[in-house]
Design a protein around this motif. Structure first.
Motif, PDB file in Angstrom:
ATOM      1  N   HIS A 221     -33.192  -2.792  33.112  1.00 22.92           N
ATOM      2  CA  HIS A 221     -33.518  -1.754  32.332  1.00 22.92           C
ATOM      3  C   HIS A 221     -32.448  -0.852  31.979  1.00 22.92           C
ATOM      4  O   HIS A 221     -32.055  -0.108  31.417  1.00 22.92           O
ATOM      5  CB  HIS A 221     -34.477  -1.187  33.167  1.00 22.92           C
ATOM      6  CG  HIS A 221     -34.818  -0.799  34.493  1.00 22.92           C
ATOM      7  ND1 HIS A 221     -34.040  -0.907  35.918  1.00 22.92           N
ATOM      8  CD2 HIS A 221     -32.940   0.807  34.498  1.00 22.92           C
ATOM      9  CE1 HIS A 221     -33.818  -0.219  36.566  1.00 22.92           C
ATOM     10  NE2 HIS A 221     -33.139   0.948  35.954  1.00 22.92           N
ATOM     11  N   LEU A 276     -29.844  15.824  28.713  1.00 21.66           N
ATOM     12  CA  LEU A 276     -29.593  14.314  28.696  1.00 21.66           C
ATOM     13  C   LEU A 276     -30.019  14.000  27.914  1.00 21.66           C
ATOM     14  O   LEU A 276     -31.380  14.402  27.611  1.00 21.66           O
ATOM     15  CB  LEU A 276     -30.027  13.653  30.503  1.00 21.66           C
ATOM     16  CG  LEU A 276     -29.197  12.369  29.700  1.00 21.66           C
ATOM     17  CD1 LEU A 276     -27.601  12.485  29.153  1.00 21.66           C
ATOM     18  CD2 LEU A 276     -28.726  11.782  31.534  1.00 21.66           C
TER      19      LEU A 276
ATOM     20  N   LEU B 185     -36.102   5.020  39.655  1.00 20.18           N
ATOM     21  CA  LEU B 185     -36.614   5.498  37.918  1.00 20.18           C
ATOM     22  C   LEU B 185     -36.417   4.650  36.882  1.00 20.18           C
ATOM     23  O   LEU B 185     -34.601   4.239  37.317  1.00 20.18           O
ATOM     24  CB  LEU B 185     -37.189   6.598  37.590  1.00 20.18           C
ATOM     25  CG  LEU B 185     -36.568   7.181  38.752  1.00 20.18           C
ATOM     26  CD1 LEU B 185     -37.219   8.868  38.784  1.00 20.18           C
ATOM     27  CD2 LEU B 185     -38.529   7.495  38.825  1.00 20.18           C
ATOM     28  N   ASP B 186     -36.827   4.206  35.936  1.00 22.61           N
ATOM     29  CA  ASP B 186     -36.441   3.399  34.631  1.00 22.61           C
ATOM     30  C   ASP B 186     -35.141   4.094  34.162  1.00 22.61           C
ATOM     31  O   ASP B 186     -35.233   6.072  34.203  1.00 22.61           O
ATOM     32  CB  ASP B 186     -37.461   2.830  33.559  1.00 22.61           C
ATOM     33  CG  ASP B 186     -37.863   1.785  33.715  1.00 22.61           C
ATOM     34  OD1 ASP B 186     -37.302   1.457  34.771  1.00 22.61           O
ATOM     35  OD2 ASP B 186     -38.141   1.711  32.447  1.00 22.61           O
ATOM     36  N   VAL B 187     -34.412   3.521  33.076  1.00 26.35           N
ATOM     37  CA  VAL B 187     -32.960   4.451  33.203  1.00 26.35           C
ATOM     38  C   VAL B 187     -34.045   5.744  31.999  1.00 26.35           C
ATOM     39  O   VAL B 187     -33.202   6.519  31.543  1.00 26.35           O
ATOM     40  CB  VAL B 187     -32.458   3.827  31.597  1.00 26.35           C
ATOM     41  CG1 VAL B 187     -31.027   4.416  30.672  1.00 26.35           C
ATOM     42  CG2 VAL B 187     -31.592   2.607  32.736  1.00 26.35           C
ATOM     43  N   SER B 188     -34.493   5.569  31.043  1.00 25.20           N
ATOM     44  CA  SER B 188     -35.374   6.558  30.199  1.00 25.20           C
ATOM     45  C   SER B 188     -36.095   7.850  30.638  1.00 25.20           C
ATOM     46  O   SER B 188     -36.052   9.147  30.265  1.00 25.20           O
ATOM     47  CB  SER B 188     -36.088   5.751  29.383  1.00 25.20           C
ATOM     48  OG  SER B 188     -37.101   5.183  29.651  1.00 25.20           O
ATOM     49  N   ARG B 190     -35.170   8.594  34.235  1.00 27.26           N
ATOM     50  CA  ARG B 190     -34.773   9.167  34.746  1.00 27.26           C
ATOM     51  C   ARG B 190     -34.169  10.672  33.445  1.00 27.26           C
ATOM     52  O   ARG B 190     -33.192  11.268  34.705  1.00 27.26           O
ATOM     53  CB  ARG B 190     -32.930   8.298  34.749  1.00 27.26           C
ATOM     54  CG  ARG B 190     -32.795   7.721  35.615  1.00 27.26           C
ATOM     55  CD  ARG B 190     -31.481   6.424  35.921  1.00 27.26           C
ATOM     56  NE  ARG B 190     -31.383   5.959  36.696  1.00 27.26           N
ATOM     57  CZ  ARG B 190     -30.715   4.920  37.387  1.00 27.26           C
ATOM     58  NH1 ARG B 190     -29.519   4.771  36.499  1.00 27.26           N
ATOM     59  NH2 ARG B 190     -31.519   4.007  38.495  1.00 27.26           N
ATOM     60  N   ALA B 191     -33.268  10.005  32.604  1.00 28.00           N
ATOM     61  CA  ALA B 191     -32.818  11.013  31.852  1.00 28.00           C
ATOM     62  C   ALA B 191     -33.928  12.507  32.280  1.00 28.00           C
ATOM     63  O   ALA B 191     -33.485  13.785  31.933  1.00 28.00           O
ATOM     64  CB  ALA B 191     -32.823  10.962  30.364  1.00 28.00           C
ATOM     65  N   GLN B 192     -35.128  11.966  31.462  1.00 26.00           N
ATOM     66  CA  GLN B 192     -36.466  13.152  31.753  1.00 26.00           C
ATOM     67  C   GLN B 192     -35.868  13.791  33.312  1.00 26.00           C
ATOM     68  O   GLN B 192     -36.105  15.328  33.143  1.00 26.00           O
ATOM     69  CB  GLN B 192     -38.218  12.689  32.108  1.00 26.00           C
ATOM     70  CG  GLN B 192     -38.311  11.884  30.238  1.00 26.00           C
ATOM     71  CD  GLN B 192     -38.689  11.348  30.557  1.00 26.00           C
ATOM     72  OE1 GLN B 192     -40.594  12.140  31.013  1.00 26.00           O
ATOM     73  NE2 GLN B 192     -39.367  10.216  29.246  1.00 26.00           N
ATOM     74  N   LEU B 194     -33.564  14.270  35.355  1.00 27.42           N
ATOM     75  CA  LEU B 194     -32.619  14.935  35.414  1.00 27.42           C
ATOM     76  C   LEU B 194     -32.743  16.243  34.448  1.00 27.42           C
ATOM     77  O   LEU B 194     -32.239  17.319  34.914  1.00 27.42           O
ATOM     78  CB  LEU B 194     -31.645  14.266  34.536  1.00 27.42           C
ATOM     79  CG  LEU B 194     -30.662  13.019  35.643  1.00 27.42           C
ATOM     80  CD1 LEU B 194     -29.626  11.968  35.198  1.00 27.42           C
ATOM     81  CD2 LEU B 194     -30.310  13.238  36.763  1.00 27.42           C
ATOM     82  N   SER B 216     -22.043   7.910  37.934  1.00 32.10           N
ATOM     83  CA  SER B 216     -21.874   8.417  36.439  1.00 32.10           C
ATOM     84  C   SER B 216     -23.334   9.355  35.977  1.00 32.10           C
ATOM     85  O   SER B 216     -22.877  10.236  35.402  1.00 32.10           O
ATOM     86  CB  SER B 216     -22.590   6.900  35.614  1.00 32.10           C
ATOM     87  OG  SER B 216     -24.071   6.168  36.105  1.00 32.10           O
TER      88      SER B 216
END
Lengths: 354, 313
Positions: A221, A276, B185-188, B190-192, B194, B216
């Motif tokens: 992913h 982000l 969590l999934d990358v997308s 994660r952004a939420q 954070l 990172s």
């Protein structure tokens, strides 16, 4: 799906694959008509969110779908045979391990805790290479050395609980490679691991690929992980490949808004102090029929037609195509987000030097 | 965060945590000291087994410490403390756990999960008041108040993590320890999460201790970072300085392991592997030195010399 720059022979070819799951009287369309050619010796990365169907897609190659799942249409051609027609375990046994092997995500659960590492690797070698006794042990030690486990003699007799996560994943890889497969599928091989270990495992997989002449499929992913290992990248969303191209094409000139979104949400590209980029909403419910482009409801650039008709593949280059109406000549010009353009510029300038 | 009003909120002094029996102890955290200022985000980075989670858990008093002390607003909160103090600390310091799939009670409704802490700390709370607080907390993390009557299994990973955050928020904390809140969590998503954490920090003036293995993410969210290896802090610095001049070989190894979303640069990258044997501490003992302003590193004299040269160049 005609790719004109066919340089190496196609080893596995998927045509219009449909996979459905039956769940409490309802039908879930997990894979919605995917076609894909896997070339001999390449490494392909399949990227997508959880639930995009990336694991299910590769599980069909090995007949590992859950009981309630079925291949509803399409074919999977391998060695002139259609794997989609395989029914019995006996048929599948000629494929699993021998032709296609898999490395699973979590090394904590994919090993048998009651058997020694040596016997678990040995089992695979005995079945697939027919070795026994001293020759078998020597081969096991060779594989242990290959995957970078120090002191293989001592480790041979140990149990999985005596290994760290990274070492266990190496053992799992050794078992997969010991089957002498042509294709190695790595399903999130590093998500359960630390960053430093992740880098080592990816490096190892690359080396083994060279040594044993494997064709590899990475499922992940995290787009950041695949830049180093993939030749080609397929981006999956809601059971469909929305964009596919070489590694450089997908990173430096992505065309599909979903690929933009995936790239933008990487923290490596974030600017401190600013939010982000995050993809709004949730992936669509695959129980219902999807009309138009599956990503449209979450897409800030969505056009009217995105909600009405499913976009076809538009070819960007012979190796690069994307399923988005934005590539239609009639579509308005939409610029990708700023940092994607930056990545693009940097990439293009460096391309120029080479 | 502004550095002129640097008030120390939490101070860890010479903390040691041991596990195992007395005869066969394992030292997970070895004489660790650091300060966390009010309003900042402090990152703790290291591999699994480095003791970073243990430090977080020791601060919130899940793991007892066997040496040193923890000061919160100048008062000791480790070891034996009065009941009142205990209650106060429970309220002011909260934790967000790593795996949202495992950290929520599967048999309780969201309503109970979120307000469980209130039952213990604010006993006289009326039912109406409690319900209002749950609603507030759920709204603050971007969930609908209706979700209170549902069970955790009805939610996705990202939503579950939000419930975990609401559970911490409802206590009205000042200081939140986030133990790898996004690594599961999934990358997308994660952004939420954070972004949510950053918003909440602004809104409530929170201070974070952010524990993670992935530098990172750290660069994006933290103000200062401590790098920890085998229970010892090897480098501590303001985030940008650390990324500009990583000095300790272990920090450099961690940095080089970050996957870059850029094929050409990623392929050209040389992976640095940290070997603790590269330090020769048999003659010269390592010291903890401030090598430039706000940038501390552990090393012996010859090493420090080398680090200074790196900084000058």
């Amino acid at each position: 799906m005609t790719e004109t720059v066919a340089t190496t022979p196609v080893i596995l070819s998927v045509r219009d694959l449909d996979v459905k799951f039956h769940l409490r009287g309802r039908t879930l369309n997990a894979i919605r008509g995917i076609s894909l050619d896997l070339r001999q010796g390449e490494s392909l990365a399949i990227v997508g969110e959880s639930g995009s169907g990336k694991s299910v897609f590769t599980k069909t190659f090995m007949g590992l779908l859950d009981q309630n799942g079925e291949i509803a249409g399409g074919e999977i051609l391998y060695n002139g045979q259609d794997l989609a027609k395989y029914k019995t375990e006996k048929q599948w046994r000629t494929i699993r391990g021998r032709e296609i092997a898999m490395v699973l995500q979590d090394p904590m659960t994919s090993l048998n805790p009651l058997k020694t590492i040596g016997s678990q690797i040995g089992e695979a070698i005995a079945i697939h290479q027919g070795l026994h006794g001293a020759a078998l042990k020597a081969k096991v030690l060779e594989y242990l050395r290959d995957v970078g486990i120090p002191d293989p003699e001592g480790r041979y007799k140990q149990y999985p609980h005596e290994f760290s996560g990274g070492m266990r994943q190496r053992v799992v890889i050794a078992i997969a490679v010991a089957c002498n497969p042509k294709i190695l599928i790595c399903d999130e091989p590093t998500t359960a691991l630390d960053v430093t270990i992740q880098a080592q495992i990816l490096h190892l997989l690359k080396e083994l690929k060279k040594k044993y002449d494997l064709t590899t499929i990475y499922i992940t992913h995290d787009l950041g992980v695949v830049a180093n290992v993939a030749d080609r990248i397929a981006v999956m969303y809601a059971g469909d490949i929305v964009e596919i191209g070489t590694c450089e094409e997908v990173f430096y000139s992505p065309k599909h808004p979903y690929t933009w979104a995936l790239l933008s949400s990487l923290p490596q590209l974030g600017v401190k102090g600013q939010d982000l980029y995050s993809i709004q909403g949730a992936p669509p419910n695959l129980f219902t029929d999807i009309k138009g482009d599956a990503f449209a409801p979450r897409n800030p650039h969505a056009l009217k037609i995105d909600f009405e008709e499913r976009p076809p593949y538009f070819e960007v280059s012979p190796t690069h195509k994307a399923r988005t109406w934005l590539l239609d000549p009639r579509a308005p010009k939409v610029e990708p987000p700023e940092h994607i353009r930056e990545l693009q510029k940097e990439g293009v300038s460096r391309f120029g030097q080479q | 965060m502004a550095s002129n009003e640097r008030e120390v909120l939490l101070s860890v002094q010479d903390m040691t945590v041991d596990f195992g029996s007395r005869r066969n102890p394992f030292r997970a955290v070895n004489h660790v000291s650091f300060d966390i200022y009010r309003g900042e985000t402090f990152g703790l980075v290291g591999e699994s087994g480095s003791g970073k989670t243990t430090i977080g858990r020791a601060i919130i008093r899940i793991n007892p410490i066997s040496g040193g002390e923890v000061l919160y607003e100048g008062e000791r909160i480790s070891g034996r403390i009065s009941r009142e103090k205990d209650r106060e600390v429970t309220r002011k310091i909260q934790m967000i756990f790593q795996d949202p799939m495992a950290s929520l009670n599967e048999r309780a409704k969201v309503d109970y999960i979120v307000s469980e802490g209130l039952y213990n700390v604010q006993k006289g709370l009326s039912e109406e008041e409690r319900r209002r607080k749950v609603e507030e907390a759920l709204t603050a993390v971007g969930l609908l108040p209706e979700f209170a009557s549902r069970f955790p299994h009805e939610f996705s990973g990202g939503q579950r993590q939000r419930i975990g955050i609401a559970r911490a928020l409802i206590m009205g904390p000042q200081f939140i320890i986030a133990d790898e809140p996004i690594s599961a969590l999934d990358v997308s998503i994660r952004a939420q999460v954070l972004n949510l954490l950053a918003q909440l920090q602004k809104k409530y003036g929170l201070t974070y201790l952010f524990v993670a293995h992935d530098l990172s993410v750290m660069r994006f969210i933290t103000d200062r970072i401590a790098v920890i290896h085998k229970g010892v802090i090897v480098e501590l610095s303001e985030t940008e300085k650390l990324f500009a001049h990583p000095l300790h070989p272990y920090t450099r190894a961690l940095l080089s392991a970050i996957p870059l979303p850029d094929p050409i640069r990623e392929r050209a990258k040389v992976l640095e592997v940290y070997d603790p044997a590269c330090h020769d501490y048999s003659v010269e003992k390592p010291e903890w030195v401030e090598i430039e302003e706000g940038h501390f590193v552990r090393g012996n004299k010859p090493e420090l010399e080398g680090y200074r040269k790196v900084l000058e160049s």
